[in-house]
Design an enzyme around this catalytic site. Structure first.
Site, PDB file in Angstrom:
ATOM      1  N   TYR A  41      25.849 -21.821  85.943  1.00 23.72           N
ATOM      2  CA  TYR A  41      24.534 -21.618  86.552  1.00 23.72           C
ATOM      3  C   TYR A  41      24.163 -20.149  86.482  1.00 23.72           C
ATOM      4  O   TYR A  41      24.994 -19.283  86.758  1.00 23.72           O
ATOM      5  CB  TYR A  41      24.551 -22.056  88.029  1.00 23.72           C
ATOM      6  N   GLU A  50      20.702 -18.771  87.580  1.00 26.40           N
ATOM      7  CA  GLU A  50      19.315 -18.547  88.017  1.00 26.40           C
ATOM      8  C   GLU A  50      19.017 -17.055  88.084  1.00 26.40           C
ATOM      9  O   GLU A  50      19.833 -16.275  88.576  1.00 26.40           O
ATOM     10  CB  GLU A  50      19.080 -19.224  89.366  1.00 26.40           C
ATOM     11  N   ASP A 110       0.091 -21.606  70.461  1.00 25.53           N
ATOM     12  CA  ASP A 110       1.282 -22.466  70.502  1.00 25.53           C
ATOM     13  C   ASP A 110       1.748 -22.641  69.064  1.00 25.53           C
ATOM     14  O   ASP A 110       1.148 -23.389  68.288  1.00 25.53           O
ATOM     15  CB  ASP A 110       0.906 -23.811  71.142  1.00 25.53           C
ATOM     16  N   THR A 147       8.499 -24.080  70.621  1.00 25.25           N
ATOM     17  CA  THR A 147       9.804 -24.712  70.753  1.00 25.25           C
ATOM     18  C   THR A 147      10.728 -23.995  69.777  1.00 25.25           C
ATOM     19  O   THR A 147      10.283 -23.186  68.954  1.00 25.25           O
ATOM     20  CB  THR A 147       9.742 -26.210  70.397  1.00 25.25           C
ATOM     21  N   LYS A 196      12.095 -26.864  65.774  1.00 28.88           N
ATOM     22  CA  LYS A 196      11.333 -27.460  64.664  1.00 28.88           C
ATOM     23  C   LYS A 196      11.628 -26.648  63.405  1.00 28.88           C
ATOM     24  O   LYS A 196      12.765 -26.599  62.980  1.00 28.88           O
ATOM     25  CB  LYS A 196       9.852 -27.521  65.036  1.00 28.88           C
ATOM     26  N   ARG A 203      17.251 -27.739  70.765  1.00 28.53           N
ATOM     27  CA  ARG A 203      16.029 -28.116  71.479  1.00 28.53           C
ATOM     28  C   ARG A 203      15.824 -27.158  72.642  1.00 28.53           C
ATOM     29  O   ARG A 203      16.655 -27.089  73.550  1.00 28.53           O
ATOM     30  CB  ARG A 203      16.141 -29.546  72.001  1.00 28.53           C
TER      31      ARG A 203
HETATM   32  N1  DSN Z   1       6.653 -34.066  69.904  1.00 26.65           N
HETATM   33  C1  DSN Z   1       6.360 -32.934  69.063  1.00 26.65           C
HETATM   34  C2  DSN Z   1       5.970 -33.345  67.697  1.00 26.65           C
HETATM   35  O1  DSN Z   1       6.554 -34.297  67.203  1.00 26.65           O
HETATM   36  O2  DSN Z   1       5.112 -32.728  67.096  1.00 26.65           O
HETATM   37  C3  DSN Z   1       5.341 -32.065  69.655  1.00 26.65           C
HETATM   38  O3  DSN Z   1       5.724 -31.765  70.937  1.00 26.65           O
END
Ligand code: DSN
Length: 429
Positions: free
Chosen positions: A68, A70, A214, A240, A243, A249
């Site tokens: 942890y 925080e 974003d 994120t 990707k 993730r």
């Molecule tokens: N779920 C993601 C996607 O597949 O584009 C976006 O958050």
């Protein structure tokens, strides 16, 4: 902050980890083993997915899940942070250097909490948000009515042009001048073209709005120079990490120094408790990988592969939203093929090609049963596939779509895909 402890060779991923899992929980072990086989044997075309490296997997599966933390490095609410602080500081510094950001927070659990933290930091309920609508390629968390952002804010949405399927900055400007939003959001999850972040920033400046970019889908492309960066132009950039950036993730926020305190406070203690330190370690490793010259080569190959795949699909008579792609993603409108997204996605999966059904701009069908499919090249490019494989893939896709009910043919293609995949071992598996 305490100095890091001396290097040690202690194992951080136990050598007997798999055997231990199998002994404790054979059902989960079996599901994981089957998933490894699935990820090896299919063409994974969901554009938001990828394969992380063994190094990222190792960091993510580490003992940091036990801890942890925080707070932030040097200011934590628990003892025992000397190694976590090293990990989180490395992640932050690597992200700042890679993207040229003034401030970075690596604690958001993923993209949705990251965006919520931006709203919590910088908006009041009832403020006006201007964003790309979901059916035109935007994201749920950009104010779509079923989400908390849609309920808290007065949301005005722009779309893409009916003739080009591209964002029209004239429309964005007109809406911004009319509605005077507190925040403009750019960024998308189903938009195959370059986003003009500088153009958005000009509009935001003109109307006195904050700009949130974003870049979740394209952060890897941005890191490797295959898409212009929003970082110099936007007040805050969310992403994120799993990707095109090819990390575990997770989520990150990058912002101008003047918003650093508000952003950090909104993430913790505003919205989250302890950060997921094992994820932070994986993010740090992936950011180091993304700074290497080979990552630049990778992301340019992602875009090249997408272009080749798009051209081959056009050659097979597929209709593509906007007529093609500039990035990692392709949106296919199946209306002219006399079918729609769901049956095609299911048939493709039977043939070893995994994608998702997706709305296309101005879709006449419902979101759960849309007209299109969304595909992308990040994962297949991570396997080392190139233009020749993209051509084969387009041929297979056309064969499936032109023979939707022929399951024997789909099974034969699935076997061909396994053979093809065996020549391109999946990283990390
Ligand atoms: N779920 C993601 C996607 O597949 O584009 C976006 O958050």
């Amino acid at each position: 902050m305490q100095p890091p402890m001396q290097p040690t060779t202690a194992n951080f991923v136990p050598a007997d980890a798999e055997a231990a899992l199998r002994a404790t929980d054979p059902e989960i072990a079996d599901a994981l083993a089957r998933e490894v086989v699935r990820q090896r044997n299919v063409m994974r075309l969901i554009p938001s997915e990828n394969y992380v490296s063994s190094a990222v997997l190792a960091a993510t599966a580490s003992c940091l899940t036990n801890k942890y933390s925080e707070g932030y490095a040097g200011k934590r609410y628990y003892q025992g942070q000397e190694n976590v602080d090293v990990v989180e500081t490395l992640a932050i510094n690597r992200a700042r250097a890679l993207f040229g950001a003034e401030h970075v927070n690596v604690q958001p659990y993923s993209g949705s909490p990251a965006n919520l933290a931006v709203y919590y930091a910088l908006l009041e309920p009832g403020d006006t948000l201007l964003s790309l609508s979901l059916p035109h390629g935007g994201h749920l968390t950009h104010g779509w009515n079923v989400t908390i952002s849609g309920k808290l804010f007065n949301v005005v949405q722009y779309g893409v042009r009916p003739d080009t399927h591209r964002i029209d900055l004239n429309e964005v400007r007109e809406l911004a001048l009319k509605h005077r939003p507190k925040m403009i959001i750019c960024g998308a999850s189903a938009y195959p073209r370059i986003i003009d972040f500088e153009g958005f920033a000009d509009i935001a400046r003109e109307v006195g709005a904050l700009l949130l970019a974003d870049m979740a889908h394209i952060s890897g492309l941005v890191a490797g120079g295959a898409h212009p960066s929003p970082v110099p132009h936007a007040d805050v950039v969310s992403t994120t990490t799993h990707k095109t950036l090819r990390g575990p993730r997770g989520g990150m926020l990058l912002c101008k120094a003047q918003y650093a305190k508000a952003i950090d406070r909104a993430v913790f203690p505003g919205l989250q408790g302890g950060p997921h330190n094992h994820t932070t370690a994986g993010i740090a490793v992936s950011l180091k990988e993304a700074a290497a010259p080979s990552f630049k080569t990778y992301v340019h190959a992602v875009v090249d592969n997408a272009r080749v795949l798009a051209d081959c699909l056009l050659g097979h008579g597929f209709e593509l939203t906007s007529g093609g792609t500039d990035n990692h993603l392709i949106l296919i409108d199946l209306t002219n093929k006399g079918t729609s997204g769901k049956p095609v996605a299911a048939a493709l999966e039977r043939a070893g090609i995994v994608c998702n059904a997706n709305s296309v701009p101005f879709d006449k069908r419902k979101p759960f049963d849309p007209s299109g499919i969304r595909i992308g090249t990040p994962a297949v490019t991570s396997r080392g596939m190139g233009p020749a494989e993209m051509k084969l893939l387009a041929d297979f896709m056309a064969e499936v779509v032109n023979n939707l009910s022929d399951e024997a043919r789909q099974a034969r293609i699935a076997a061909d895909i396994i053979a093809l995949c065996q020549g391109f071992p999946a990283p990390g598996l």
